[in-house]
Design a protein around this motif. Structure first.
Motif, PDB file in Angstrom:
ATOM      1  N   ARG A  96       0.830  -1.208   0.000  1.00  0.00           N
ATOM      2  CA  ARG A  96       0.000   0.000   0.000  1.00  0.00           C
ATOM      3  C   ARG A  96       0.869   1.265   0.000  1.00  0.00           C
ATOM      4  O   ARG A  96       0.534   2.257  -0.645  1.00  0.00           O
ATOM      5  CB  ARG A  96      -0.932  -0.001   1.209  1.00  0.00           C
ATOM      6  CG  ARG A  96      -2.027  -1.057   1.129  1.00  0.00           C
ATOM      7  CD  ARG A  96      -3.061  -0.892   2.230  1.00  0.00           C
ATOM      8  NE  ARG A  96      -2.585  -1.284   3.542  1.00  0.00           N
ATOM      9  CZ  ARG A  96      -2.381  -0.453   4.548  1.00  0.00           C
ATOM     10  NH1 ARG A  96      -2.587   0.855   4.391  1.00  0.00           N
ATOM     11  NH2 ARG A  96      -1.957  -0.898   5.719  1.00  0.00           N
ATOM     12  N   PHE A  97       1.984   1.214   0.729  1.00  0.00           N
ATOM     13  CA  PHE A  97       2.894   2.357   0.763  1.00  0.00           C
ATOM     14  C   PHE A  97       3.385   2.688  -0.648  1.00  0.00           C
ATOM     15  O   PHE A  97       3.385   3.861  -1.066  1.00  0.00           O
ATOM     16  CB  PHE A  97       4.068   2.043   1.683  1.00  0.00           C
ATOM     17  CG  PHE A  97       5.008   3.201   1.912  1.00  0.00           C
ATOM     18  CD1 PHE A  97       4.919   3.951   3.067  1.00  0.00           C
ATOM     19  CD2 PHE A  97       5.986   3.531   0.976  1.00  0.00           C
ATOM     20  CE1 PHE A  97       5.790   5.020   3.292  1.00  0.00           C
ATOM     21  CE2 PHE A  97       6.845   4.590   1.182  1.00  0.00           C
ATOM     22  CZ  PHE A  97       6.758   5.338   2.348  1.00  0.00           C
ATOM     23  N   LEU A  98       3.816   1.677  -1.395  1.00  0.00           N
ATOM     24  CA  LEU A  98       4.338   1.905  -2.745  1.00  0.00           C
ATOM     25  C   LEU A  98       3.261   2.445  -3.676  1.00  0.00           C
ATOM     26  O   LEU A  98       3.529   3.321  -4.510  1.00  0.00           O
ATOM     27  CB  LEU A  98       4.924   0.607  -3.304  1.00  0.00           C
ATOM     28  CG  LEU A  98       6.117   0.008  -2.549  1.00  0.00           C
ATOM     29  CD1 LEU A  98       6.598  -1.259  -3.255  1.00  0.00           C
ATOM     30  CD2 LEU A  98       7.244   1.013  -2.422  1.00  0.00           C
ATOM     31  N   VAL A  99       2.042   1.931  -3.548  1.00  0.00           N
ATOM     32  CA  VAL A  99       0.946   2.398  -4.406  1.00  0.00           C
ATOM     33  C   VAL A  99       0.676   3.878  -4.154  1.00  0.00           C
ATOM     34  O   VAL A  99       0.594   4.693  -5.101  1.00  0.00           O
ATOM     35  CB  VAL A  99      -0.329   1.569  -4.161  1.00  0.00           C
ATOM     36  CG1 VAL A  99      -1.525   2.212  -4.871  1.00  0.00           C
ATOM     37  CG2 VAL A  99      -0.136   0.139  -4.656  1.00  0.00           C
ATOM     38  N   GLU A 100       0.532   4.266  -2.893  1.00  0.00           N
ATOM     39  CA  GLU A 100       0.165   5.641  -2.586  1.00  0.00           C
ATOM     40  C   GLU A 100       1.328   6.603  -2.823  1.00  0.00           C
ATOM     41  O   GLU A 100       1.122   7.770  -3.150  1.00  0.00           O
ATOM     42  CB  GLU A 100      -0.357   5.716  -1.150  1.00  0.00           C
ATOM     43  CG  GLU A 100      -1.629   4.887  -0.986  1.00  0.00           C
ATOM     44  CD  GLU A 100      -2.239   4.952   0.404  1.00  0.00           C
ATOM     45  OE1 GLU A 100      -1.897   5.886   1.171  1.00  0.00           O
ATOM     46  OE2 GLU A 100      -3.055   4.069   0.725  1.00  0.00           O
ATOM     47  N   LEU A 101       2.560   6.102  -2.675  1.00  0.00           N
ATOM     48  CA  LEU A 101       3.727   6.891  -3.062  1.00  0.00           C
ATOM     49  C   LEU A 101       3.674   7.216  -4.549  1.00  0.00           C
ATOM     50  O   LEU A 101       3.889   8.365  -4.970  1.00  0.00           O
ATOM     51  CB  LEU A 101       4.996   6.118  -2.726  1.00  0.00           C
ATOM     52  CG  LEU A 101       6.320   6.704  -3.217  1.00  0.00           C
ATOM     53  CD1 LEU A 101       6.699   7.942  -2.421  1.00  0.00           C
ATOM     54  CD2 LEU A 101       7.452   5.673  -3.123  1.00  0.00           C
ATOM     55  N   GLN A 102       3.372   6.205  -5.374  1.00  0.00           N
ATOM     56  CA  GLN A 102       3.332   6.411  -6.821  1.00  0.00           C
ATOM     57  C   GLN A 102       2.167   7.305  -7.232  1.00  0.00           C
ATOM     58  O   GLN A 102       2.300   8.121  -8.163  1.00  0.00           O
ATOM     59  CB  GLN A 102       3.245   5.065  -7.543  1.00  0.00           C
ATOM     60  CG  GLN A 102       3.385   5.165  -9.048  1.00  0.00           C
ATOM     61  CD  GLN A 102       4.735   5.714  -9.475  1.00  0.00           C
ATOM     62  OE1 GLN A 102       5.778   5.276  -8.972  1.00  0.00           O
ATOM     63  NE2 GLN A 102       4.732   6.679 -10.379  1.00  0.00           N
ATOM     64  N   ILE A 103       1.038   7.198  -6.570  1.00  0.00           N
ATOM     65  CA  ILE A 103      -0.087   8.092  -6.865  1.00  0.00           C
ATOM     66  C   ILE A 103       0.327   9.537  -6.609  1.00  0.00           C
ATOM     67  O   ILE A 103       0.021  10.441  -7.394  1.00  0.00           O
ATOM     68  CB  ILE A 103      -1.320   7.723  -6.009  1.00  0.00           C
ATOM     69  CG1 ILE A 103      -1.843   6.327  -6.381  1.00  0.00           C
ATOM     70  CG2 ILE A 103      -2.421   8.767  -6.180  1.00  0.00           C
ATOM     71  CD1 ILE A 103      -2.349   6.200  -7.797  1.00  0.00           C
ATOM     72  N   GLY A 104       1.028   9.775  -5.504  1.00  0.00           N
ATOM     73  CA  GLY A 104       1.520  11.116  -5.216  1.00  0.00           C
ATOM     74  C   GLY A 104       2.469  11.616  -6.289  1.00  0.00           C
ATOM     75  O   GLY A 104       2.426  12.788  -6.683  1.00  0.00           O
ATOM     76  N   ILE A 105       3.340  10.727  -6.790  1.00  0.00           N
ATOM     77  CA  ILE A 105       4.262  11.102  -7.864  1.00  0.00           C
ATOM     78  C   ILE A 105       3.498  11.428  -9.142  1.00  0.00           C
ATOM     79  O   ILE A 105       3.786  12.424  -9.820  1.00  0.00           O
ATOM     80  CB  ILE A 105       5.282   9.974  -8.111  1.00  0.00           C
ATOM     81  CG1 ILE A 105       6.193   9.799  -6.894  1.00  0.00           C
ATOM     82  CG2 ILE A 105       6.115  10.257  -9.358  1.00  0.00           C
ATOM     83  CD1 ILE A 105       7.128   8.617  -6.981  1.00  0.00           C
ATOM     84  N   PHE A 106       2.528  10.596  -9.493  1.00  0.00           N
ATOM     85  CA  PHE A 106       1.717  10.851 -10.685  1.00  0.00           C
ATOM     86  C   PHE A 106       1.134  12.261 -10.651  1.00  0.00           C
ATOM     87  O   PHE A 106       1.258  13.040 -11.606  1.00  0.00           O
ATOM     88  CB  PHE A 106       0.572   9.842 -10.778  1.00  0.00           C
ATOM     89  CG  PHE A 106       0.963   8.487 -11.321  1.00  0.00           C
ATOM     90  CD1 PHE A 106       1.988   8.338 -12.245  1.00  0.00           C
ATOM     91  CD2 PHE A 106       0.287   7.343 -10.916  1.00  0.00           C
ATOM     92  CE1 PHE A 106       2.331   7.094 -12.751  1.00  0.00           C
ATOM     93  CE2 PHE A 106       0.614   6.091 -11.410  1.00  0.00           C
ATOM     94  CZ  PHE A 106       1.651   5.969 -12.323  1.00  0.00           C
ATOM     95  N   ILE A 107       0.463  12.588  -9.568  1.00  0.00           N
ATOM     96  CA  ILE A 107      -0.220  13.882  -9.470  1.00  0.00           C
ATOM     97  C   ILE A 107       0.787  15.028  -9.472  1.00  0.00           C
ATOM     98  O   ILE A 107       0.591  16.055 -10.141  1.00  0.00           O
ATOM     99  CB  ILE A 107      -1.101  13.923  -8.199  1.00  0.00           C
ATOM    100  CG1 ILE A 107      -2.229  12.888  -8.328  1.00  0.00           C
ATOM    101  CG2 ILE A 107      -1.680  15.316  -7.980  1.00  0.00           C
ATOM    102  CD1 ILE A 107      -3.118  12.783  -7.103  1.00  0.00           C
ATOM    103  N   SER A 108       1.900  14.875  -8.752  1.00  0.00           N
ATOM    104  CA  SER A 108       2.907  15.923  -8.693  1.00  0.00           C
ATOM    105  C   SER A 108       3.499  16.212 -10.070  1.00  0.00           C
ATOM    106  O   SER A 108       3.616  17.378 -10.478  1.00  0.00           O
ATOM    107  CB  SER A 108       4.020  15.519  -7.724  1.00  0.00           C
ATOM    108  OG  SER A 108       5.046  16.475  -7.695  1.00  0.00           O
ATOM    109  N   LEU A 109       3.867  15.166 -10.811  1.00  0.00           N
ATOM    110  CA  LEU A 109       4.472  15.370 -12.130  1.00  0.00           C
ATOM    111  C   LEU A 109       3.467  15.951 -13.118  1.00  0.00           C
ATOM    112  O   LEU A 109       3.818  16.793 -13.954  1.00  0.00           O
ATOM    113  CB  LEU A 109       5.044  14.057 -12.662  1.00  0.00           C
ATOM    114  CG  LEU A 109       6.160  13.409 -11.834  1.00  0.00           C
ATOM    115  CD1 LEU A 109       6.787  12.248 -12.595  1.00  0.00           C
ATOM    116  CD2 LEU A 109       7.238  14.419 -11.459  1.00  0.00           C
TER     117      LEU A 109
END
Length: 488
Positions: A290-303
């Motif tokens: 779950r940590f990796l998924v939500e980390l990547q979601i944050g990256i998606f939105i930021s970029l």
């Protein structure tokens, strides 16, 4: 100053190693080197970031005035740190002190002695999926001929590790606590050229989960990562002239972004979006998953906000697990509905965002940066798998490289198996040795004033004539023709 050091040290070490080798039978040279290489490689099994001048061995280092002759380390004084007199030398040779035997390094030794040689590890299939397609496509290789990186191979910039540590520091958690058992110091973390492995990144994520009580921690970390932190990969994303091309580039070159999972972009008649498949399976470690998924979601939105504008908002976040009680993404954070228990993890947005014109797009710059990213992908591919380990061992003493038999012994395998593994990467021991020698020779010719004789001896050639013949075979030119003209 560095050039002068390289010249003087090359001459001195060349004479030392030539004198020492004359007293040994040829068959014993590789055996002697393999003993030092095996200890060094098992203690610090990280690949070098780039091809540099040949590295001094333990005995050669002890000839330096700054070295403590009683030091147990092959590369450093007894203090474990370079003395002031040593700093220019180690800068010239791109050396660093051996890391402490942390959990990450003990884990690394285990991976290198088992998983990386047999080809079996829990993370291997996911790494093959993420890495093989992108790199293989750029290099014209099929997945079957590309070896995937091992989970302990230090191949990636420390961008994500730095983001984790910085966010934890903002919450009052000391750097030394955040980096405990990672095998990276705070000084090295922000130093250019520091490379980390997938194993280290996963350990950092586990540490963050243990230390922080922030219910939105992974998303906050992901949101702190911007295109500017990704080097050439981020710059290419920023200067693309078409957002659809941007999405294709981001997914195709994702290997440059220290991937912790596989990303896939898709577009329909009404919307577009990303899916993310973490490198860790939920059944193995649900919290880390779950940590990796939500980390990547944050990256998606930021970029997306970096390149499309701060007003970008996804239309939906989909998570393939039930809503947890400890930490999770909320609608207030992302500004859109968050759906739990779906078939896949991902983010959707209105496809009209793709029709907008990029604010910073530049066709000429994009083409140039894409070419640089192709070079980075090629360089990355040279440092993976068994071939990468062989290159590292060859570079430890390129003047008198270990034999194939010595390297096989160091890696804990047989010569027959090692040859077969190199063939799977479309290379051989002879090709790797020639490639290392040619790259170091070209570096010396371009960047130093070393004579052809000094270069020949520093690369292990018996005389300068053999070096000239080999260099012409490698490049089609003589060393004199390759060397840049001296300024008048």
């Amino acid at each position: 100053m560095v050039d002068a050091l390289v010249i003087e040290i090359s001459r001195r070490f060349g004479r030392l190693t030539r004198k020492k080798t004359r007293s040994l039978k040829p068959s014993k040279v590789g055996t002697q080197l393999s003993s030092t290489s095996a200890q060094e490689f098992k203690r610090n099994p990280q690949p070098l970031a780039s091809v540099g001048p040949f590295l001094p061995t333990a005995s050669q280092h002890r000839e330096l005035p700054c070295c403590d002759k009683k030091s147990p380390h092959a590369r450093m004084p007894a203090t474990g740190k370079p003395t002031p007199a040593c700093l220019p030398l180690y800068k010239a040779f791109e050396l660093s002190s051996p890391p402490a035997p942390t959990i990450a390094h003990r884990e690394a030794t285990r991976w290198h002695s088992t998983a990386d040689m047999t080809g079996h590890s829990p993370l291997r299939p996911a790494l093959q999926t993420m890495f093989g397609t992108a790199v293989g496509r750029r290099l014209g290789c099929s997945d079957s001929t590309m070896n995937s990186p091992g989970p302990t191979d230090r191949l990636y910039d420390a961008t994500k590790l730095s983001a984790i540590v910085d966010v934890l520091a903002g919450q009052g958690i000391l750097h030394r606590e955040a980096l405990r058992d990672i095998g990276v110091s705070i000084e090295a973390l922000h130093a250019p050229g520091t490379l980390v492995s997938i194993t280290q990144l996963l350990q950092a994520c586990r540490t963050a989960l243990r230390l922080s009580k922030d219910p939105h921690l992974p998303y906050v970390i992901g949101s702190s990562i911007h295109v500017s932190t990704y080097g050439m990969y981020g710059y290419a994303i920023l200067c693309s002239t078409d957002f659809r091309r941007t999405m294709q580039f981001a997914s195709g070159y994702h290997a440059l972004a220290a991937p912790l999972g596989r990303i896939t972009f898709s577009e329909t008649d009404s919307d577009a979006g990303w899916t993310f498949d973490p490198i860790v399976h939920e059944a193995t470690d649900a919290r880390l998953y779950r940590f990796l998924v939500e980390l990547q979601i944050g990256i998606f939105i930021s970029l997306h906000r970096d390149v499309m504008g701060s007003s970008f908002t996804p239309s939906e976040i989909r998570l393939a697990y039930r809503k947890p009680d400890d930490f999770s993404i909320t609608e207030d954070l992302v500004g859109c509905p968050v759906r739990f228990g779906g078939p896949a993890n991902g983010m959707s947005f209105d496809r009209s965002w793709l029709d907008a014109r990029p604010q910073f797009g530049n066709r000429t710059t994009y083409a140039a940066v894409e070419a640089l990213c192709n070079d980075l992908i090629s360089d990355l591919s040279l440092r993976i798998g068994v071939a990468g380990k062989v290159r590292t061992l060859l570079l430890q003493n390129i003047a008198h490289p270990p034999t194939l038999e010595a390297i096989a012994e160091t890696l804990g395998t047989t010569t027959r198996t090692l040859r077969r593994q190199l063939q799977r990467q479309d290379t051989s021991f002879r090709e790797l040795l020639d490639d290392m020698r040619s790259q170091v020779a070209m570096k010396y010719l371009r960047e130093t004033a070393m004579t052809n004789e000094d270069i020949a001896f520093s690369l292990g050639f018996s005389d300068v004539t053999n070096f000239r013949h080999a260099f012409r075979r490698w490049t089609g030119k003589s060393p004199g023709e390759f060397r840049p003209p001296r300024p008048r």
